[in-house]
Design a protein around this motif. Structure first.
Motif, PDB file in Angstrom:
ATOM      1  N   ARG A  96      24.145  40.646  30.985  1.00 48.18           N
ATOM      2  CA  ARG A  96      24.608  39.305  31.329  1.00 48.18           C
ATOM      3  C   ARG A  96      24.124  38.901  32.718  1.00 48.18           C
ATOM      4  NH1 ARG A  96      29.370  41.095  28.630  1.00 48.18           N
ATOM      5  NH2 ARG A  96      30.506  41.458  30.565  1.00 48.18           N
ATOM      6  N   ARG A  97      23.706  39.883  33.500  1.00 51.58           N
ATOM      7  CA  ARG A  97      23.238  39.600  34.861  1.00 51.58           C
ATOM      8  C   ARG A  97      21.716  39.614  34.985  1.00 51.58           C
ATOM      9  NH1 ARG A  97      26.823  43.589  38.448  1.00 51.58           N
ATOM     10  NH2 ARG A  97      25.431  42.777  40.057  1.00 51.58           N
ATOM     11  N   ILE A  98      21.048  40.509  34.268  1.00 48.63           N
ATOM     12  CA  ILE A  98      19.593  40.623  34.447  1.00 48.63           C
ATOM     13  C   ILE A  98      18.820  40.485  33.143  1.00 48.63           C
ATOM     14  CG2 ILE A  98      19.831  42.048  36.514  1.00 48.63           C
ATOM     15  CD1 ILE A  98      19.152  44.491  34.802  1.00 48.63           C
ATOM     16  N   GLY A  99      19.511  40.399  32.013  1.00 50.14           N
ATOM     17  CA  GLY A  99      18.838  40.212  30.736  1.00 50.14           C
ATOM     18  C   GLY A  99      18.467  41.518  30.052  1.00 50.14           C
ATOM     19  N   LEU A 100      18.383  41.462  28.745  1.00 53.22           N
ATOM     20  CA  LEU A 100      18.062  42.643  27.950  1.00 53.22           C
ATOM     21  C   LEU A 100      16.661  43.167  28.262  1.00 53.22           C
ATOM     22  CD1 LEU A 100      18.675  44.642  25.651  1.00 53.22           C
ATOM     23  CD2 LEU A 100      17.897  42.892  24.028  1.00 53.22           C
ATOM     24  N   GLU A 101      15.716  42.256  28.460  1.00 53.61           N
ATOM     25  CA  GLU A 101      14.329  42.673  28.668  1.00 53.61           C
ATOM     26  C   GLU A 101      14.195  43.574  29.895  1.00 53.61           C
ATOM     27  OE1 GLU A 101      15.377  39.601  28.323  1.00 53.61           O
ATOM     28  OE2 GLU A 101      14.587  38.993  26.360  1.00 53.61           O
ATOM     29  N   ALA A 102      14.965  43.315  30.931  1.00 55.52           N
ATOM     30  CA  ALA A 102      14.890  44.136  32.140  1.00 55.52           C
ATOM     31  C   ALA A 102      15.343  45.563  31.866  1.00 55.52           C
ATOM     32  CB  ALA A 102      15.735  43.513  33.253  1.00 55.52           C
ATOM     33  N   ARG A 118      18.752  58.660  24.339  1.00 56.15           N
ATOM     34  CA  ARG A 118      20.074  58.110  24.665  1.00 56.15           C
ATOM     35  C   ARG A 118      19.968  56.648  25.055  1.00 56.15           C
ATOM     36  NH1 ARG A 118      24.105  61.731  25.628  1.00 56.15           N
ATOM     37  NH2 ARG A 118      25.115  60.403  27.158  1.00 56.15           N
ATOM     38  N   LEU A 119      18.970  56.326  25.854  1.00 54.33           N
ATOM     39  CA  LEU A 119      18.779  54.939  26.268  1.00 54.33           C
ATOM     40  C   LEU A 119      18.455  54.051  25.080  1.00 54.33           C
ATOM     41  CD1 LEU A 119      16.754  55.571  29.548  1.00 54.33           C
ATOM     42  CD2 LEU A 119      19.115  54.747  29.397  1.00 54.33           C
ATOM     43  N   ALA A 120      17.609  54.535  24.170  1.00 60.42           N
ATOM     44  CA  ALA A 120      17.258  53.749  22.984  1.00 60.42           C
ATOM     45  C   ALA A 120      18.481  53.515  22.103  1.00 60.42           C
ATOM     46  CB  ALA A 120      16.161  54.453  22.195  1.00 60.42           C
ATOM     47  N   ALA A 121      19.323  54.541  21.959  1.00 64.82           N
ATOM     48  CA  ALA A 121      20.533  54.396  21.146  1.00 64.82           C
ATOM     49  C   ALA A 121      21.454  53.330  21.730  1.00 64.82           C
ATOM     50  CB  ALA A 121      21.268  55.735  21.050  1.00 64.82           C
ATOM     51  N   ALA A 122      21.594  53.315  23.052  1.00 66.22           N
ATOM     52  CA  ALA A 122      22.451  52.321  23.703  1.00 66.22           C
ATOM     53  C   ALA A 122      21.836  50.927  23.636  1.00 66.22           C
ATOM     54  CB  ALA A 122      22.710  52.721  25.153  1.00 66.22           C
ATOM     55  N   LEU A 123      20.535  50.830  23.866  1.00 64.83           N
ATOM     56  CA  LEU A 123      19.872  49.524  23.834  1.00 64.83           C
ATOM     57  C   LEU A 123      20.058  48.834  22.494  1.00 64.83           C
ATOM     58  CD1 LEU A 123      16.519  50.320  25.677  1.00 64.83           C
ATOM     59  CD2 LEU A 123      18.200  48.606  26.395  1.00 64.83           C
ATOM     60  N   ALA A 124      20.033  49.610  21.417  1.00 64.90           N
ATOM     61  CA  ALA A 124      20.161  49.035  20.072  1.00 64.90           C
ATOM     62  C   ALA A 124      21.535  48.432  19.825  1.00 64.90           C
ATOM     63  CB  ALA A 124      19.869  50.109  19.025  1.00 64.90           C
ATOM     64  N   LEU A 125      22.505  48.756  20.689  1.00 62.25           N
ATOM     65  CA  LEU A 125      23.881  48.321  20.468  1.00 62.25           C
ATOM     66  C   LEU A 125      24.351  47.259  21.461  1.00 62.25           C
ATOM     67  CD1 LEU A 125      25.471  51.822  19.769  1.00 62.25           C
ATOM     68  CD2 LEU A 125      25.029  50.027  18.097  1.00 62.25           C
ATOM     69  N   LEU A 126      23.519  46.883  22.400  1.00 61.65           N
ATOM     70  CA  LEU A 126      23.957  45.928  23.421  1.00 61.65           C
ATOM     71  C   LEU A 126      24.189  44.549  22.814  1.00 61.65           C
ATOM     72  CD1 LEU A 126      21.750  46.881  26.498  1.00 61.65           C
ATOM     73  CD2 LEU A 126      23.975  47.783  25.802  1.00 61.65           C
ATOM     74  N   ASP A 127      25.213  43.875  23.334  1.00 61.17           N
ATOM     75  CA  ASP A 127      25.591  42.570  22.796  1.00 61.17           C
ATOM     76  C   ASP A 127      26.142  41.703  23.927  1.00 61.17           C
ATOM     77  OD1 ASP A 127      26.581  40.363  21.471  1.00 61.17           O
ATOM     78  OD2 ASP A 127      27.834  41.490  20.072  1.00 61.17           O
ATOM     79  N   PRO A 128      25.438  40.638  24.294  1.00 62.23           N
ATOM     80  CA  PRO A 128      25.924  39.783  25.384  1.00 62.23           C
ATOM     81  C   PRO A 128      27.218  39.056  25.049  1.00 62.23           C
ATOM     82  CG  PRO A 128      24.030  38.775  24.301  1.00 62.23           C
ATOM     83  CD  PRO A 128      24.152  40.160  23.749  1.00 62.23           C
ATOM     84  N   ALA A 129      27.591  39.019  23.768  1.00 61.17           N
ATOM     85  CA  ALA A 129      28.840  38.356  23.383  1.00 61.17           C
ATOM     86  C   ALA A 129      30.062  39.174  23.761  1.00 61.17           C
ATOM     87  CB  ALA A 129      28.855  38.081  21.876  1.00 61.17           C
ATOM     88  N   SER A 130      29.873  40.444  24.073  1.00 63.49           N
ATOM     89  CA  SER A 130      31.005  41.288  24.454  1.00 63.49           C
ATOM     90  C   SER A 130      31.589  40.819  25.778  1.00 63.49           C
ATOM     91  CB  SER A 130      30.551  42.745  24.573  1.00 63.49           C
ATOM     92  OG  SER A 130      31.621  43.569  24.953  1.00 63.49           O
ATOM     93  N   GLU A 131      32.906  40.850  25.881  1.00 69.02           N
ATOM     94  CA  GLU A 131      33.561  40.315  27.076  1.00 69.02           C
ATOM     95  C   GLU A 131      34.361  41.345  27.863  1.00 69.02           C
ATOM     96  OE1 GLU A 131      35.821  36.972  25.734  1.00 69.02           O
ATOM     97  OE2 GLU A 131      34.039  35.699  25.491  1.00 69.02           O
ATOM     98  N   SER A 132      34.414  42.581  27.373  1.00 70.49           N
ATOM     99  CA  SER A 132      35.114  43.607  28.138  1.00 70.49           C
ATOM    100  C   SER A 132      34.480  44.961  27.850  1.00 70.49           C
ATOM    101  CB  SER A 132      36.607  43.649  27.799  1.00 70.49           C
ATOM    102  OG  SER A 132      36.831  44.330  26.577  1.00 70.49           O
TER     103      SER A 132
END
Length: 251
Positions: A96-102, A118-132
């Motif tokens: 939400r601060r620097i964007g997924l591409e960064a 580990r990083l790839a597994a987390a990247l696949a799950l990121l969602d800017p709609a999450s609020e907490s």
């Protein structure tokens, strides 16, 4: 301490995450992680987690005069220490601060290939709609366990269009609502009463509400078994998978 160390020393990992405002587990917040650019030898001090890191100058920044890793590099370094669901929680704040591409670019160029999976597994799950952060952590656990993927922060209305609730997570097709409940939901009487009314309204519309606490996040296998049983009653026929990416339950 930084004032008496080599000028090249910088904060990284959990220390940099706290300074950047990225969420990390409470038990780790006082951990001091420092590094120096390779090939220099890591600083050795009592109470310090020290590393020698291959890092570009562009991956460093300053916070109140302290050299620290950038948000993107900090997120990558957290993969050394925290679980993938916790990494997702930090990543949702970061994008939400620097964007997924960064974050994707930082993960691709990270010199420690042991962290790439580990990083790839987390990247696949990121969602800017999450609020907490806890909502993010819960969503990651559910998806990594092979349960149907929930949508974050969904508005639910009654048939007449009246607003009923904006729920943390909704597993569509099964009308399963997942709500993370922090301690204030228990200790604040007004909030507790509001939660009960809201839950009753949702259930009157055919939804089932599963409330999740920190204790559930710490014992994810039990949580997954509960959710599996609920989803099976609603027709889900697949099987959960045993994820390598979050801690197993303790005896």
């Amino acid at each position: 301490m930084l004032e008496v160390l080599d000028a090249r020393v910088f904060a990284t990992g959990v220390t940099a995450a706290v300074l950047h405002g990225l969420p990390v587990p409470l038990a780790l917040r006082n951990r001091l992680e420092l590094a120096i650019p390779a090939p220099a030898r890591a600083v050795r001090r009592r109470g310090v987690t020290a590393r020698s890191l291959r890092i570009a100058e562009s991956e460093l920044t300053e916070f109140s005069g302290i050299r620290i890793t950038s948000i993107a590099r900090t997120w990558c370094e957290l993969a050394r220490t925290i679980s993938v669901p916790e990494l997702v929680a930090a990543g949702d704040v970061a994008i939400r601060r620097i964007g997924l591409e960064a974050l994707e670019a930082a993960a691709r160029r990270h010199p420690d290939r042991r962290l790439h999976a580990r990083l790839a597994a987390a990247l696949a799950l990121l969602d800017p709609a999450s609020e907490s952060p806890k909502e993010s952590e819960l969503r990651a656990i559910v998806v990594l366990a092979g349960l149907p993927s929930p949508r974050a922060n969904v508005t639910i209305r009654a048939p007449d269009g009246r607003f009923v609730a904006r729920v943390d997570l909704l597993i569509e097709g099964f009308d399963e609502v997942l709500e993370y409940q922090g301690d204030h939901h228990r200790t604040d009487l007004v909030q507790w009463r509001r939660d009960r009314t809201r839950e009753s309204e949702l259930e009157s519309l055919g939804y089932h509400v599963t409330e999740v606490t920190q204790a559930d996040l710490e014992r994810p296998e039990r949580l997954i078994r509960r959710l599996e049983a609920t989803l099976r009653r609603k027709g889900w026929s697949a099987r959960p998978i045993r994820s390598r990416w979050f801690p197993m339950d303790h005896p």
